[in-house]
Design a protein around this motif. Sequence first.
Motif, mmCIF file in Angstrom:
data_model
loop_
_atom_site.group_PDB
_atom_site.id
_atom_site.type_symbol
_atom_site.label_atom_id
_atom_site.label_comp_id
_atom_site.label_asym_id
_atom_site.label_seq_id
_atom_site.Cartn_x
_atom_site.Cartn_y
_atom_site.Cartn_z
ATOM 1 N N UNK A 49 0.540 -0.936 -0.095
ATOM 2 C CA UNK A 49 -0.076 -0.156 -0.249
ATOM 3 C C UNK A 49 0.912 1.357 -0.260
ATOM 4 N N UNK A 50 0.234 2.946 -0.278
ATOM 5 C CA UNK A 50 0.879 3.779 -0.248
ATOM 6 C C UNK A 50 0.389 4.186 1.326
ATOM 7 N N UNK A 77 5.287 4.087 0.717
ATOM 8 C CA UNK A 77 5.767 5.509 0.227
ATOM 9 C C UNK A 77 4.848 5.658 -0.930
ATOM 10 N N UNK A 78 5.134 7.602 -1.522
ATOM 11 C CA UNK A 78 4.178 7.612 -2.481
ATOM 12 C C UNK A 78 4.664 6.766 -3.682
ATOM 13 N N UNK A 79 3.762 7.169 -4.838
ATOM 14 C CA UNK A 79 4.424 6.347 -5.612
ATOM 15 C C UNK A 79 5.987 5.889 -6.275
ATOM 16 N N UNK A 96 9.108 -0.954 -7.493
ATOM 17 C CA UNK A 96 9.100 -2.857 -6.346
ATOM 18 C C UNK A 96 8.188 -3.091 -6.623
ATOM 19 N N UNK A 97 6.767 -2.906 -7.336
ATOM 20 C CA UNK A 97 5.581 -3.758 -7.406
ATOM 21 C C UNK A 97 5.932 -4.115 -9.576
ATOM 22 N N UNK A 98 6.747 -3.073 -10.054
ATOM 23 C CA UNK A 98 7.051 -3.278 -11.185
ATOM 24 C C UNK A 98 8.654 -4.803 -11.059
ATOM 25 N N UNK A 142 -2.055 6.875 -15.006
ATOM 26 C CA UNK A 142 -1.971 6.791 -16.302
ATOM 27 C C UNK A 142 -0.861 7.600 -16.350
ATOM 28 N N UNK A 143 -1.290 8.956 -15.411
ATOM 29 C CA UNK A 143 -0.189 10.160 -15.883
ATOM 30 C C UNK A 143 1.554 10.159 -15.516
ATOM 31 N N UNK A 144 1.446 9.011 -14.304
ATOM 32 C CA UNK A 144 2.777 9.384 -13.494
ATOM 33 C C UNK A 144 3.119 7.906 -14.824
ATOM 34 N N UNK A 145 2.391 7.192 -15.205
ATOM 35 C CA UNK A 145 3.194 6.040 -15.738
ATOM 36 C C UNK A 145 3.508 7.021 -17.385
ATOM 37 N N UNK A 146 2.338 7.740 -18.202
ATOM 38 C CA UNK A 146 2.607 8.131 -19.558
ATOM 39 C C UNK A 146 3.519 9.043 -19.307
ATOM 40 N N UNK A 147 3.786 9.921 -18.505
ATOM 41 C CA UNK A 147 5.091 10.808 -18.411
ATOM 42 C C UNK A 147 3.773 12.357 -18.631
#
Length: 652
Positions: free
Chosen positions: A388-389, A419-421, A427-429, A444-449
């Motif tokens: 969890x975050x 922690x945060x994203x 870690x999950x990746x 989505x915003x985080x992954x796609x930059x």
Amino acid sequence: MPEWDSPRAGDPAHIGRYRIVGRIADSGHGVVFLAETDGGTRRAVKVLHTRLATGSPGRDRLLTEVRATSRVPLFGTAQIFDADFDDDYPYVVTEYVPGKSLQFVVSHEGPLGGAALHRLAIATLTALAALHRAEIVHRDVKPQNVVFGPDGPTLVDYGIAQALEDAGTQVRGSVGTPPYRAPEQLLGLPAGPAADMFAWGVTMTYAATGHPGFTDADPAGDRFRHGEPEIDGVPEPLHAVVARCLTTDPAERPTAREAWDALLSAEPERPGEYPAHPIDPAPSATAGGRPPAEAEPAAAEPSIAPTVPVGPAAPAAPGPATPANGRGRWTRGRWARGRRAYLMAAAAVIVVIGASAAVIIPRTTSDRPSRTTHQPPPPAPPHLTVGSANFPENALLAEIYAQALEAKGFRVTRRFNLGNRETYFNQIAAGTISVIPEYNGALSSYVSGTGITDTGPTTTSKIDSLLRKTLPGSLKILHPAIAEDKDSVTVTRKTADKYDLRSLTDLADAAPELLMGGPPEFETRHQGLIGLLAKYRVNFKDFRAFRTDDQDAMVQLLKADAIQAADIFTTDPAIKENKFVVLQDPQRLFSAQNVIPLVYRTAVDTTSEDALNDVSAALDTQDLLDMNTRVAHKEDPATVAKDWLAQAGLGG
């Protein structure tokens, strides 16, 4: 589950002279494909995430470094056959080792123990000793790079990280995988064999316990608060060796050879369990027919003996042995003499590192003698790690996931408040977490930059479609819940009335007079100050950052008008209890934020996916608000989760 997937749309049909037949994995360095030669021999082909200019010095150095790894003796390592960086797809070709990774085995079957764990430790140390003797540093030892192949545990993907570093080639992400990187790697210092030993210690901790031992690893690499590693579940004698490997100072860590010696010389906790069968201590059974007293010095500096097998099967095949006491049992003295003979034979193996002779490591099931006096233990239930975050709602959702999975018979390890994203995503990746609750728009915003002028899609279906295209191949999302929790710019009723604020559009004129509060990442994310300026021309007088565990303080300062606006999640009960005003978002800066399970692809099966999807189907926003209110009033989150699951018909 298959060891490889079918090629995806856009994957090449051929790379060099190799025909692509499948996709094995994604990694920080590239994509690993399953390929075949013209003769039908299978190979693993890694296409690197690099942009190498033809004829560049960096490319030539990289090719030289990769090809140098072909000199590594084949002791538990996958052989490198070929490399070409002039091709449209720069690639490295290695031996294909069919089998499951340590990551897969532990996540599906649970941690290892007993002889299986000991064999794994000895095999991987043998491989590292071979690499280090050839002056190769792996730099990315982790559970995904240990494969249980036909010949036993095999270390793969070696030499790539070192070659990329030595050639000065820029790759996506840091070299090494959190939390398996040594402190010196995170600090940007040179990483030698001691870094591999640190990563080996973390990997063995994961193998023995199901977690890597460190819960506060920052994948950005700017800090690594080690503290004391959580290695209580690692059994002796491995525990003592792992503890030495996880020291912060590289100089204090043992070499691979020293760790190997320590494990082989340690007194077994249960002499009847290891070695797996008696060893005839008679002088005629020792090397060269010498008595044990003469043979023992060879354990320290044995001669090269390529024909000696490695591992617990090193002694001759067991036959009927005559016990020393005549009652079918070994006396302590007889055990000690037999054990010395065993160690002498096993120790002869490690010094053949660097020799040209090939040694087969027999660690397959067929090499284990049968034990008719004991019934095999029942298979362990499947194991998953739920993370969890670091805020209460996400930890509550993670507890719901954990209990829902336990109701289906899974063993669950909880790793909450990571922690945060920016902290937990890698870690999950990497597979150290199996599942974590996410919010699809922010993810989505985080992954796609997403940039300053482009927020991307805003509806649930379009966001999820983009996520399926942009997530790393090791991850996937399951079904989104109706429940939604968004960031918001929230003000007091007094501030809203003073400046006539109803939406973010109204905020532009007033913002230069207002102080904004929020978590630190709100200042640097598009769905934060960057997007507020780009979409609404909102530029606050100043921003004050609050840690997640200081959210109550932020609310109190907002009430006291010490700050005039705050980023508060829309399901936070503080909004209703204090009659705060959430400013409307007509341009949908804060896109759909449905709760959604993010999972490590190979860690979950149909049963676990169904359990998580059932949670999503039953969870709505009002449920989330009601549960958050109970938790805010100091009720136990585990009880709150249990009550909701029972209400939804999903409890045990």
